[in-house]
Write an enzyme that holds these catalytic residues in place. Structure first.
Site, PDB file in Angstrom:
ATOM      1  N   SER A   1      -5.936 -15.085  -7.008  1.00 51.41           N
ATOM      2  CA  SER A   1      -6.879 -14.548  -6.132  1.00 51.41           C
ATOM      3  C   SER A   1      -6.821 -12.706  -5.829  1.00 51.41           C
ATOM      4  O   SER A   1      -5.879 -12.389  -6.242  1.00 51.41           O
ATOM      5  CB  SER A   1      -7.060 -15.192  -4.820  1.00 51.41           C
ATOM      6  OG  SER A   1      -6.098 -14.963  -3.994  1.00 51.41           O
TER       7      SER A   1
ATOM      8  N   SER B   1       2.357  -1.694  -0.139  1.00 50.08           N
ATOM      9  CA  SER B   1       1.127  -1.746   0.825  1.00 50.08           C
ATOM     10  C   SER B   1       1.138  -0.163   1.573  1.00 50.08           C
ATOM     11  O   SER B   1       2.385   0.437   1.721  1.00 50.08           O
ATOM     12  CB  SER B   1       0.980  -2.764   1.753  1.00 50.08           C
ATOM     13  OG  SER B   1       0.214  -2.360   2.827  1.00 50.08           O
TER      14      SER B   1
ATOM     15  N   TYR C   1       6.030  -7.686   7.616  1.00 50.38           N
ATOM     16  CA  TYR C   1       5.210  -7.667   6.534  1.00 50.38           C
ATOM     17  C   TYR C   1       5.651  -5.961   6.003  1.00 50.38           C
ATOM     18  O   TYR C   1       6.103  -5.699   4.865  1.00 50.38           O
ATOM     19  CB  TYR C   1       3.954  -7.732   6.706  1.00 50.38           C
ATOM     20  CG  TYR C   1       3.112  -7.387   5.564  1.00 50.38           C
ATOM     21  CD1 TYR C   1       2.742  -8.055   4.416  1.00 50.38           C
ATOM     22  CD2 TYR C   1       2.110  -6.389   5.603  1.00 50.38           C
ATOM     23  CE1 TYR C   1       2.262  -7.868   3.541  1.00 50.38           C
ATOM     24  CE2 TYR C   1       1.253  -5.846   4.521  1.00 50.38           C
ATOM     25  CZ  TYR C   1       1.194  -6.629   3.540  1.00 50.38           C
ATOM     26  OH  TYR C   1       0.430  -6.163   2.350  1.00 50.38           O
TER      27      TYR C   1
ATOM     28  N   LYS D   1       7.426  -4.471   2.529  1.00 51.15           N
ATOM     29  CA  LYS D   1       6.678  -3.735   1.775  1.00 51.15           C
ATOM     30  C   LYS D   1       7.543  -2.256   1.709  1.00 51.15           C
ATOM     31  O   LYS D   1       7.526  -1.641   0.793  1.00 51.15           O
ATOM     32  CB  LYS D   1       5.372  -3.189   2.197  1.00 51.15           C
ATOM     33  CG  LYS D   1       4.505  -4.513   2.309  1.00 51.15           C
ATOM     34  CD  LYS D   1       4.406  -5.090   0.867  1.00 51.15           C
ATOM     35  CE  LYS D   1       3.382  -6.347   0.737  1.00 51.15           C
ATOM     36  NZ  LYS D   1       3.373  -6.674  -0.660  1.00 51.15           N
TER      37      LYS D   1
ATOM     38  N   THR E   1      -9.974  -8.374   0.185  1.00 52.01           N
ATOM     39  CA  THR E   1      -9.369  -9.677  -0.390  1.00 52.01           C
ATOM     40  C   THR E   1      -9.385 -10.608   0.640  1.00 52.01           C
ATOM     41  O   THR E   1      -9.585 -10.461   1.776  1.00 52.01           O
ATOM     42  CB  THR E   1      -8.032  -9.451  -1.060  1.00 52.01           C
ATOM     43  OG1 THR E   1      -7.142  -9.392  -0.031  1.00 52.01           O
ATOM     44  CG2 THR E   1      -8.113  -8.402  -2.208  1.00 52.01           C
TER      45      THR E   1
HETATM   46  N1  NAP Z   1      -5.715  -6.727   0.462  1.00 53.17           N
HETATM   47  C1  NAP Z   1      -5.008  -5.711   1.086  1.00 53.17           C
HETATM   48  O1  NAP Z   1      -5.780  -4.987   1.813  1.00 53.17           O
HETATM   49  C2  NAP Z   1      -3.852  -5.167   0.652  1.00 53.17           C
HETATM   50  C3  NAP Z   1      -3.100  -4.044   0.950  1.00 53.17           C
HETATM   51  C4  NAP Z   1      -1.830  -3.680   0.689  1.00 53.17           C
HETATM   52  C5  NAP Z   1      -1.242  -4.457  -0.014  1.00 53.17           C
HETATM   53  N2  NAP Z   1      -1.695  -5.701  -0.359  1.00 53.17           N
HETATM   54  C6  NAP Z   1      -0.993  -6.801  -1.185  1.00 53.17           C
HETATM   55  O2  NAP Z   1      -1.442  -6.847  -2.398  1.00 53.17           O
HETATM   56  C7  NAP Z   1      -0.910  -8.268  -2.942  1.00 53.17           C
HETATM   57  C8  NAP Z   1      -2.217  -9.274  -3.335  1.00 53.17           C
HETATM   58  O3  NAP Z   1      -2.835  -9.532  -1.927  1.00 53.17           O
HETATM   59  P1  NAP Z   1      -4.571  -9.681  -2.107  1.00 53.17           P
HETATM   60  O4  NAP Z   1      -4.855  -8.932  -1.145  1.00 53.17           O
HETATM   61  O5  NAP Z   1      -5.107  -9.888  -3.377  1.00 53.17           O
HETATM   62  O6  NAP Z   1      -4.477 -11.188  -1.170  1.00 53.17           O
HETATM   63  P2  NAP Z   1      -4.811 -12.655  -1.547  1.00 53.17           P
HETATM   64  O7  NAP Z   1      -6.125 -12.483  -2.140  1.00 53.17           O
HETATM   65  O8  NAP Z   1      -4.560 -13.489  -0.360  1.00 53.17           O
HETATM   66  O9  NAP Z   1      -3.685 -12.881  -2.830  1.00 53.17           O
HETATM   67  C9  NAP Z   1      -2.560 -13.259  -2.434  1.00 53.17           C
HETATM   68  C10 NAP Z   1      -1.699 -13.837  -3.691  1.00 53.17           C
HETATM   69  O10 NAP Z   1      -0.445 -14.077  -3.571  1.00 53.17           O
HETATM   70  C11 NAP Z   1      -0.401 -15.449  -3.883  1.00 53.17           C
HETATM   71  N3  NAP Z   1       0.706 -15.973  -3.090  1.00 53.17           N
HETATM   72  C12 NAP Z   1       0.900 -15.921  -1.627  1.00 53.17           C
HETATM   73  N4  NAP Z   1       2.032 -16.709  -1.226  1.00 53.17           N
HETATM   74  C13 NAP Z   1       2.462 -17.402  -2.378  1.00 53.17           C
HETATM   75  C14 NAP Z   1       3.575 -18.129  -2.478  1.00 53.17           C
HETATM   76  N5  NAP Z   1       4.311 -18.703  -1.463  1.00 53.17           N
HETATM   77  N6  NAP Z   1       3.899 -18.460  -3.705  1.00 53.17           N
HETATM   78  C15 NAP Z   1       3.255 -17.978  -4.929  1.00 53.17           C
HETATM   79  N7  NAP Z   1       2.155 -17.285  -4.767  1.00 53.17           N
HETATM   80  C16 NAP Z   1       1.756 -16.906  -3.382  1.00 53.17           C
HETATM   81  C17 NAP Z   1      -1.565 -16.220  -3.761  1.00 53.17           C
HETATM   82  O11 NAP Z   1      -1.342 -17.332  -4.654  1.00 53.17           O
HETATM   83  P3  NAP Z   1      -2.028 -18.458  -4.037  1.00 53.17           P
HETATM   84  O12 NAP Z   1      -3.626 -18.407  -3.385  1.00 53.17           O
HETATM   85  O13 NAP Z   1      -2.093 -19.459  -5.168  1.00 53.17           O
HETATM   86  O14 NAP Z   1      -1.178 -19.308  -3.001  1.00 53.17           O
HETATM   87  C18 NAP Z   1      -2.649 -15.210  -4.061  1.00 53.17           C
HETATM   88  O15 NAP Z   1      -2.835 -15.149  -5.348  1.00 53.17           O
HETATM   89  C19 NAP Z   1      -0.222  -8.928  -1.889  1.00 53.17           C
HETATM   90  O16 NAP Z   1       1.281  -8.441  -2.060  1.00 53.17           O
HETATM   91  C20 NAP Z   1      -0.659  -7.780  -0.647  1.00 53.17           C
HETATM   92  O17 NAP Z   1       0.429  -7.648   0.192  1.00 53.17           O
HETATM   93  C21 NAP Z   1      -2.966  -6.078  -0.111  1.00 53.17           C
END
Ligand code: NAP
Length: 265
Positions: A16, A142, A155, A159, A190
């Site tokens: 995702s 992040s 968190y 990071k 997301t």
């Molecule tokens: N969105 C933001 O604003 C933001 C900002 C800063 C950093 N980030 C970072 O970006 C990265 C991606 O996040 P996103 O925003 O795309 O959020 P997301 O849509 O919630 O995606 C998170 C992804 O991580 C996987 N994941 C979570 N826990 C897991 C586990 N225990 N084992 C295997 N896979 C796991 C999920 O897989 P499943 O769904 O298959 O469990 C999903 O594919 C993360 O590291 C997040 O901290 C996001």
């Protein structure tokens, strides 16, 4: 500029959000794709989408929380597909709980998924990269990896740890032709806040306004991939929230005054 055509890449958190968007963009560039996540159904959807753009895509389901599962997955990938060219450590969960109310088990869970799984996977793939004399490692930190923020103590710690670990790795692996990029997304649209865990380990279940009004995952992926192609050490990705990074760096007093007044969600 690096080309990903026919290069084998592994993206975690590809089921995702940002990981999915990166996956589809790399597929369009002709990379051979390995996608990892925990939700098998979502991985299959991404795999099918991916195969519209590239000839090779396989999915691997494992839990980043479980170190032996992560190691086993890496061994399986190496024996089935051989060395990978690019590893994007991206899977992760966020947090929505006060530090004082968060049990240590939850702190450890966040560190395990958001930091140690990255270290385990990376260490598993480095030897084959060294042998090939090429390779690339990326890690998603992040904006919370540049400064602390309400309700995200562990968190933010995980990071920050990514920055220390992967910046060091960049220095240590340069002589082997392996490059490292750390990405620092701000607010990206997301499900990260919905999937964030609270003090009891249950999902927060709420789409934060910062996320819903944030940059699209596709735009984020574009900046992320561009930074990798250019071999950049770091890339900050987002909208006006990125100014907080510059404030923290150049005007820390003002930063702490402002951040203390921001209503946390
Ligand atoms: N969105 C933001 O604003 C933001 C900002 C800063 C950093 N980030 C970072 O970006 C990265 C991606 O996040 P996103 O925003 O795309 O959020 P997301 O849509 O919630 O995606 C998170 C992804 O991580 C996987 N994941 C979570 N826990 C897991 C586990 N225990 N084992 C295997 N896979 C796991 C999920 O897989 P499943 O769904 O298959 O469990 C999903 O594919 C993360 O590291 C997040 O901290 C996001």
């Amino acid at each position: 500029m690096i080309s990903f055509k026919n290069k084998l890449v592994l993206i975690t958190g590809a089921s995702s959000g940002i990981g999915k968007a990166i996956t589809l963009q790399l597929a369009k560039e002709g990379a051979k794709i390995l996608i990892a996540g925990k939700n098998e159904d979502n991985l299959h959807i991404v795999k099918n989408e991916c195969l519209k753009h590239t000839s090779f895509c396989e999915s691997i389901c494992f839990d980043l929380l479980n170190p032996s599962e992560v190691s086993a997955a890496a061994s399986e990938i190496l024996s089935k597909y051989g060395p990978i060219y690019l590893l994007i450590n991206n899977g992760g969960i966020s947090q929505r709980s006060l530090a004082i109310e968060t049990p240590i088990e939850i702190d450890r869970k966040i560190m395990e998924i958001d930091f140690f799984s990255y270290v385990i996977l990376t260490k598993a793939f480095i030897p084959s990269m060294i042998e090939q004399k090429e390779g690339y490692i990326a890690a998603t930190s992040s904006l919370s990896g540049k400064f602390g923020f309400h309700l995200r103590s562990s968190y933010s710690a995980a990071k920050h740890a990514i920055q220390g670990y992967f910046e060091t790795l960049r220095m240590e692996l340069k002589e082997y032709g392996i490059s490292v990029t750390v990405a620092y997304p701000g607010s990206i649209n997301t499900s990260i806040s919905i999937n964030a865990i609270e003090k009891d380990g249950k999902p927060h279940g709420i789409m934060d306004p910062a996320q819903s009004n944030g940059m699209s995952a596709e735009e984020c992926a574009k900046h992320y991939i561009k930074a990798i192609k250019k071999g950049r050490a770091e890339v900050l990705i987002g909208g006006k929230e990125i100014i907080m990074f510059h404030l923290r760096r150049f005007f820390p007093k003002l930063f702490f005054k402002i951040i203390g007044k921001i209503k946390s969600t």
